[in-house]
Design an enzyme around this catalytic site. Structure first.
Site, PDB file in Angstrom:
ATOM      1  N   GLY A 186      -4.387  14.488   5.614  1.00 39.91           N
ATOM      2  CA  GLY A 186      -3.523  14.808   6.738  1.00 39.91           C
ATOM      3  C   GLY A 186      -2.128  15.247   6.357  1.00 39.91           C
ATOM      4  N   GLN A 199      -5.083  10.207  13.711  1.00 37.05           N
ATOM      5  CA  GLN A 199      -5.560   8.972  14.334  1.00 37.05           C
ATOM      6  C   GLN A 199      -6.523   9.220  15.492  1.00 37.05           C
ATOM      7  OE1 GLN A 199      -5.074   5.884  13.289  1.00 37.05           O
ATOM      8  NE2 GLN A 199      -3.642   6.397  11.652  1.00 37.05           N
ATOM      9  N   THR A 239     -10.050  24.149  -6.740  1.00 35.39           N
ATOM     10  CA  THR A 239     -11.484  23.879  -6.787  1.00 35.39           C
ATOM     11  C   THR A 239     -11.876  22.889  -5.689  1.00 35.39           C
ATOM     12  OG1 THR A 239     -11.529  24.248  -9.169  1.00 35.39           O
ATOM     13  CG2 THR A 239     -13.360  23.002  -8.230  1.00 35.39           C
ATOM     14  N   ASN A 297       0.229   6.674  15.310  1.00 36.25           N
ATOM     15  CA  ASN A 297      -0.411   5.831  14.305  1.00 36.25           C
ATOM     16  C   ASN A 297       0.029   4.376  14.361  1.00 36.25           C
ATOM     17  OD1 ASN A 297       1.977   7.343  13.412  1.00 36.25           O
ATOM     18  ND2 ASN A 297       1.841   6.100  11.574  1.00 36.25           N
ATOM     19  N   CYS A 336       1.899   4.076   5.453  1.00 35.19           N
ATOM     20  CA  CYS A 336       2.681   4.992   4.620  1.00 35.19           C
ATOM     21  C   CYS A 336       4.127   4.548   4.489  1.00 35.19           C
ATOM     22  CB  CYS A 336       2.628   6.405   5.207  1.00 35.19           C
ATOM     23  SG  CYS A 336       0.953   7.049   5.362  1.00 35.19           S
ATOM     24  N   SER A 353      -7.755  13.659   8.769  1.00 35.61           N
ATOM     25  CA  SER A 353      -7.994  13.059   7.460  1.00 35.61           C
ATOM     26  C   SER A 353      -9.274  12.243   7.497  1.00 35.61           C
ATOM     27  CB  SER A 353      -6.808  12.164   7.078  1.00 35.61           C
ATOM     28  OG  SER A 353      -6.926  11.699   5.756  1.00 35.61           O
ATOM     29  N   HIS A 371     -10.393   9.584   5.662  1.00 37.82           N
ATOM     30  CA  HIS A 371     -10.479   8.144   5.422  1.00 37.82           C
ATOM     31  C   HIS A 371     -10.140   7.292   6.645  1.00 37.82           C
ATOM     32  CE1 HIS A 371      -6.140   6.875   4.850  1.00 37.82           C
ATOM     33  NE2 HIS A 371      -6.015   8.183   4.837  1.00 37.82           N
TER      34      HIS A 371
END
Length: 393
Positions: A72, A180, A238, A152, A326, A200, A202
Site C-alpha cells: 500500500g 483497510q 522482476t 486504519n 506503522c 495491500s 497482508h
C-alpha cells in the site's frame, strides 16, 4: 483462556492455508521469471495474470487496470507523486485529509517541498469528511484529491462515492487509499468513479510485501519505478510471483467470504463495544457506531496510558495496538484522535482492537474481562485518577 488472542488484524493477518498452498509451487518447482519466454517463465506469467483477474474481481475492475506493487505505501506514493508531477501544468493544488495514513501524509509533505500546495481537510467528531467543506476547498488549480476509503485507526468509512462524483464533475483526479477496506467491505469501481485505488495483501490473509494500485483505464499515470517493462511498462522490477499468486488467492477468498465475514464480525464488534462501554467507566468509543469497518473497535480509557495497557494485555495473551502499526514506535498522540477532537490526556489511553474471521465470542468475552482488570490496576496507580476520585466525594 489459554493461548494467544489476536486482535490486531488491522496491522496484519496470518496467511490463510489456501493462500500458502497456492504460493508454494512458485517457491520451488515453478520458479521461472514471469518476463521470460520459455515455458517455465510462461507458467509464472499465466499465474500472475490469473492473480490480476482475482484482484480485479474484488472491486469490479478490468484486469488490465490492476498493477502489482510492493504494498500500500508504494501504491500511495506512486499515485500521489506521479499524478501531481504529471498534472503540474494544470495546477499545483492537492486536497487530502488530516487523518490519512502516513504514506499519504508524508507523500503530500514531500510534494509541498517541490512547490505544491496541499489542503488538509478537517473531519467531524466521527472522523468523516464533510463534503461541503471539500467543495469549498476546491480551487481552479486543484489537480488531485486523495481521501482514504476507511481509516486504519478508528475504522471510519468515508463517503467515497459522493467524493468521487464531486471530483469527476470538476475533472479532478481522485485517489483513495483502500488498504483497510479492500476485501473487507463492498467496493465497486463501476459505480464509484474513482481514478486510483491502493491496497495491500497482508491485510486480507495474504503475504506481506505485495499489493496493487488500481488505475482506471484512460488515466495517464506514468511509471514510478524506472527499469524494465514489467506491469505493461508501468512498474519496473522482476515480478514477485509467489507473493502475487498469494495476493490473488487472498483476494478471491475475501470476495467469496465477504458477506459472511461482515455479518459475523459486525456482531462480535458490536458485542465488544457494548460490553466495554458498559463495564468500564470513563471510556470513550472513537468513531461512530455507523459507517464503521465491521472488525474495528477503538477506545480511549481515561486515566490510563495506552502503552502500559498493551503490556498488561500482552501478559494475558492478547495482541492489540494503540494506533497504526506503522507509527507504533512513536510517542506523540495519534494524529487521527487529535483530528476528531479527543483531548490529548484522554487520547493517550487509546486502544485499537481489530477482529478477524477466526475471532470467537469466547475470545471477546475474555478480552472484556481482561480489559476491566487491567484498566482497574492502571487507574489504581494513577495520580490523576486519585485526584479525580476526590472530587466525587
Amino acid at each position: 483462556m489459554p493461548g494467544m488472542i489476536y486482535l490486531d488484524h488491522a496491522a496484519t493477518t496470518q496467511i490463510a492455508p489456501e493462500v500458502l498452498e497456492a504460493m508454494q509451487p512458485f517457491l520451488f518447482g515453478k520458479y521461472g521469471n514471469a518476463s521470460t519466454l520459455y515455458d517455465l517463465g510462461k507458467i509464472s506469467k499465466e499465474a500472475v495474470e490469473h492473480a490480476r483477474r482475482q484482484a480485479a474481481d474484488v472491486i469490479g475492475a478490468k484486469p488490465e487496470e490492476i498493477y502489482f506493487t510492493s504494498g500500500g505505501s508504494e501504491a500511495d506514493n506512486w499515485a500521489l507523486k506521479t499524478a501531481a508531477r504529471m498534472y503540474r501544468r494544470r495546477g499545483n493544488h492537492i486536497i487530502t485529509t488530516k487523518i490519512e495514513h502516513h504514506a499519504v501524509l508524508n507523500s503530500c509533505k514531500a510534494l509541498e517541498e517541490e512547490g505544491f500546495s496541499v489542503t488538509y481537510l478537517n473531519v467531524d467528531e466521527e472522523g468523516r469528511v464533510r463534503t461541503e467543506e471539500l467543495k469549498r476547498a476546491i480551487r481552479p488549480n486543484t489537480i488531485l484529491i486523495s481521501v482514504m476509503y476507511a481509516n486504519n485507526e478508528i475504522g471510519t468509512i468515508q463517503p467515497i462515492d459522493e467524493i468521487a462524483k464531486i471530483a469527476k464533475a470538476r475533472r479532478i483526479l481522485f485517489h483513495t487509499d483502500a488498504v483497510q477496506a479492500y476485501g473487507q467491505i463492498p467496493i465497486s469501481v463501476q459505480q464509484t468513479p474513482l481514478d486510483m485505488l491502493s491496497t495491500s495483501s497482508h491485510k486480507l490473509y495474504g503475504p506481506k510485501g505485495v499489493g496493487c494500485l488500481y488505475i482506471r483505464e484512460g488515466t495517464p499515470l506514468k511509471s514510478y519505478i524506472d527499469g524494465g517493462g514489467q506491469e505493461r511498462g508501468k512498474r519496473a522490477g522482476t515480478e514477485n510471483v509467489p507473493g502475487i499468486v498469494g495476493f490473488g488467492k487472498a483476494s478471491e477468498l475475501a470476495r467469496i467470504e465477504m458477506p459472511y465475514r461482515i455479518a459475523r464480525e459486525t456482531r462480535l464488534r458490536d458485542e465488544l463495544i457494548k460490553n466495554v462501554l458498559r463495564e468500564i467507566p470513563y471510556t470513550r468509543l472513537n468513531g461512530g457506531r455507523e459507517n464503521r469497518l465491521p472488525n474495528n473497535a477503538n477506545f480511549c480509557f481515561q486515566f490510563v496510558e495506552g502503552g502500559n495497557l498493551l503490556v498488561l494485555l500482552d501478559m494475558k495473551g492478547i495482541c492489540a495496538s494503540t494506533a497504526s502499526a506503522c507509527s507504533a514506535g512513536e510517542k506523540p498522540v495519534s494524529h487521527v484522535l487529535k483530528a476528531i477532537g479527543v483531548p490529548e490526556e484522554i487520547a493517550a489511553g487509546s486502544l485499537r482492537l481489530t477482529l478477524g474471521k477466526n475471532t470467537t465470542p469466547e475470545e471477546i468475552a475474555y478480552t472484556v474481562e481482561c480489559l476491566k482488570e487491567c484498566v482497574r490496576k492502571l487507574r489504581e496507580k494513577s495520580l490523576a485518577y486519585k485526584e479525580y476520585e476526590k472530587t466525587l466525594r
